[in-house]
Design an enzyme around this catalytic site. Structure first.
Site, PDB file in Angstrom:
ATOM      1  N   TYR A  97       0.824  -1.214   0.000  1.00  0.00           N
ATOM      2  CA  TYR A  97       0.000   0.000   0.000  1.00  0.00           C
ATOM      3  C   TYR A  97       0.855   1.260   0.000  1.00  0.00           C
ATOM      4  O   TYR A  97       0.430   2.292  -0.494  1.00  0.00           O
ATOM      5  CB  TYR A  97      -0.891   0.046   1.249  1.00  0.00           C
ATOM      6  CG  TYR A  97      -2.153  -0.764   1.174  1.00  0.00           C
ATOM      7  CD1 TYR A  97      -2.104  -2.149   1.038  1.00  0.00           C
ATOM      8  CD2 TYR A  97      -3.397  -0.155   1.268  1.00  0.00           C
ATOM      9  CE1 TYR A  97      -3.257  -2.901   0.994  1.00  0.00           C
ATOM     10  CE2 TYR A  97      -4.563  -0.901   1.230  1.00  0.00           C
ATOM     11  CZ  TYR A  97      -4.491  -2.269   1.094  1.00  0.00           C
ATOM     12  OH  TYR A  97      -5.643  -2.995   1.057  1.00  0.00           O
ATOM     13  N   ASP A  99      -2.428 -18.440   0.917  1.00  0.00           N
ATOM     14  CA  ASP A  99      -3.429 -19.172   0.123  1.00  0.00           C
ATOM     15  C   ASP A  99      -4.052 -20.285   0.950  1.00  0.00           C
ATOM     16  O   ASP A  99      -5.271 -20.482   0.956  1.00  0.00           O
ATOM     17  CB  ASP A  99      -2.829 -19.690  -1.204  1.00  0.00           C
ATOM     18  CG  ASP A  99      -1.492 -20.401  -1.033  1.00  0.00           C
ATOM     19  OD1 ASP A  99      -0.940 -20.395   0.081  1.00  0.00           O
ATOM     20  OD2 ASP A  99      -0.991 -20.975  -2.029  1.00  0.00           O
ATOM     21  N   ASP A 129      -6.163  -7.230   4.593  1.00  0.00           N
ATOM     22  CA  ASP A 129      -7.336  -6.619   3.962  1.00  0.00           C
ATOM     23  C   ASP A 129      -8.225  -7.709   3.371  1.00  0.00           C
ATOM     24  O   ASP A 129      -9.430  -7.763   3.616  1.00  0.00           O
ATOM     25  CB  ASP A 129      -6.871  -5.642   2.870  1.00  0.00           C
ATOM     26  CG  ASP A 129      -8.030  -4.999   2.139  1.00  0.00           C
ATOM     27  OD1 ASP A 129      -8.981  -4.553   2.813  1.00  0.00           O
ATOM     28  OD2 ASP A 129      -8.001  -4.936   0.891  1.00  0.00           O
TER      29      ASP A 129
END
Ligand code: NAD
Ligand code: IPM
Ligand code: MN
Length: 353
Positions: free
Chosen positions: A144, A222, A246
């Site tokens: 980010y 994952d 997030d």
């Protein structure tokens, strides 16, 4: 940075932001009255609404209000109106700037399904028993905040983490895990990403050296996306980098029945904090009075606990929310026989008596 005032900056933002903030402020004011907390709300524009008004997603007056406040209660920002990829400014920049400039590196996102709300979860009920997860999302680093690069035919976003950034978020997560069940899960992509290998190495060292009694599990992101649905009650505190956190928390919200249920607290080293529901501006339902206000209301409870040191008032709000849910007064995202945002808000206020 933080002050001794009892001022709260209420930043409603866009879409359903103003609807859920109106609700949370009403509930919080009632709790403040009952528990004799001196709270004062002042409202200012942020995000798309602020771009329309001033040209900037975080106007100087809004930033100044936040600076003299003890906490910020934010609704949501963004929406199709400001989504032009070539726009000079984007609403979301305000949020990143607030998080970055106030040093709010620790984003706490608790997931504690409540009976009738969780009944709406697509996950089988027996898997949801005893689910109580605290996500600790790193909030001011990673992809980010890394350098962005764009040419006509190429684009990149850099994911960078320093040892110090990893250490401080992991220490925060360790302290939280030590105060709960003593289990910590760290999520990364260490099989592929160099930044994740540093993350894993640093996490292991901090736990070994400083929190040797904690039980630490490393999972690849994952696989975690799968384990979260397969065995959600195994997790206690989960620490992870910005973007993984997030994505995983929107996924995890479904354990509680709806994205509209999740609150969050964004904290730094002091008492100042930014509190916001995990959901966005929900443009598809904005302005209809049907938004789920529980995420925002529960965020205001986190604010009373973390920034005002009033766990009593926070717990009362949380209890009132549970009562209203268990009575079956649910917003539209949680069931067909739905109640409006206003009706739910009044019920929570009443339950606080
Ligand atoms: P979203 O969270 O706004 O909505 C996703 C889905 O969940 C929608 O169907 C929406 O109706 C539903 N939903 C979300 N919150 C709800 C609530 N309280 N009650 C009932 N239903 C609810 O995500 P999106 O549609 O991907 O994003 C819309 C905009 O919000 C984008 O501009 C995005 O950048 C922004 N956004 C902002 C924040 C924030 O301010 N913190 C967070 C996420 C997304
Ligand atoms: C959130 C949102 C934000 C994020 C966006 C709007 C910048 O999705 O708070 O979860 O990605 O952090
Ligand atoms: Mn998000």
């Amino acid at each position: 940075m933080s002050t001794n005032t009892n001022l709260v900056a209420a930043l409603p933002g866009d879409g359903i932001g103003p609807e859920v903030i109106a609700s949370a402020v009403q509930v919080c004011e009632r709790a403040a009255e009952r528990f004799e907390i001196d709270l004062q709300f002042e409202t200012a524009p942020v995000g798309g609404a602020a771009i329309d008004e001033t040209g900037s997603p975080l106007p100087d007056e809004t930033r100044a209000l936040c600076q003299r406040s003890r906490a910020v209660l934010l609704g949501a920002i963004g929406g199709p109106k400001w989504d032009d990829p070539n726009a000079e400014v984007r609403p979301e920049e305000a949020l990143l700037e607030l998080r970055g400039s106030f040093g709010l590196f620790a984003n706490l996102r608790p997931i504690r399904p409540v009976g009738r709300s969780a009944a709406n979860s697509p996950i089988r009920g027996e898997l949801l028993e005893n689910v109580d997860i605290l996500f600790v999302r790193e909030l001011t680093g990673g992809i980010y905040f890394g350098a962005k690069h764009r040419t006509e035919r190429e684009a990149s976003d850099l994911m960078v983490y320093t040892v110090e950034e990893i250490e401080r978020i992991v220490r925060r997560a360790c302290r939280l895990a030590a105060s709960r069940s003593g289990r910590l899960t760290s999520v990364d992509k260490a099989n592929i990403l160099e930044s994740s290998r540093l993350w894993r190495e640093t996490t292991t060292r901090i736990v070994w050296d400083e929190f040797p009694t904690l039980e630490l599990e490393h999972l690849l992101v994952d696989a975690m996306a799968m384990h979260l649905l397969r065995r959600p009650s195994d997790f206690d505190v989960v620490v992870t980098e910005n973007m993984f956190g997030d994505i995983l928390t929107d996924e995890a919200s479904m354990l509680s029945g709806s994205l509209g249920m999740l609150p969050s607290a964004s904290l730094g080293e002091g008492v100042f904090g930014l509190y916001e529901p995990v959901h966005g501006s929900a443009p598809d339902i904005a302005g209809r009075g049907i938004a789920n206000p529980f995420g925002a209301i529960l965020s205001s409870a986190m604010m009373l606990r973390e920034s005002f040191d009033r766990p009593d008032a926070a717990a009362a709000i949380e209890h009132a929310v549970e009562l209203v849910i268990e009575r079956g007064l649910l917003p539209r995202d949680l069931g067909p026989e739905s109640a409006s945002t206003d009706r739910i808000t009044s019920a929570v206020v009443d339950a606080l008596q």
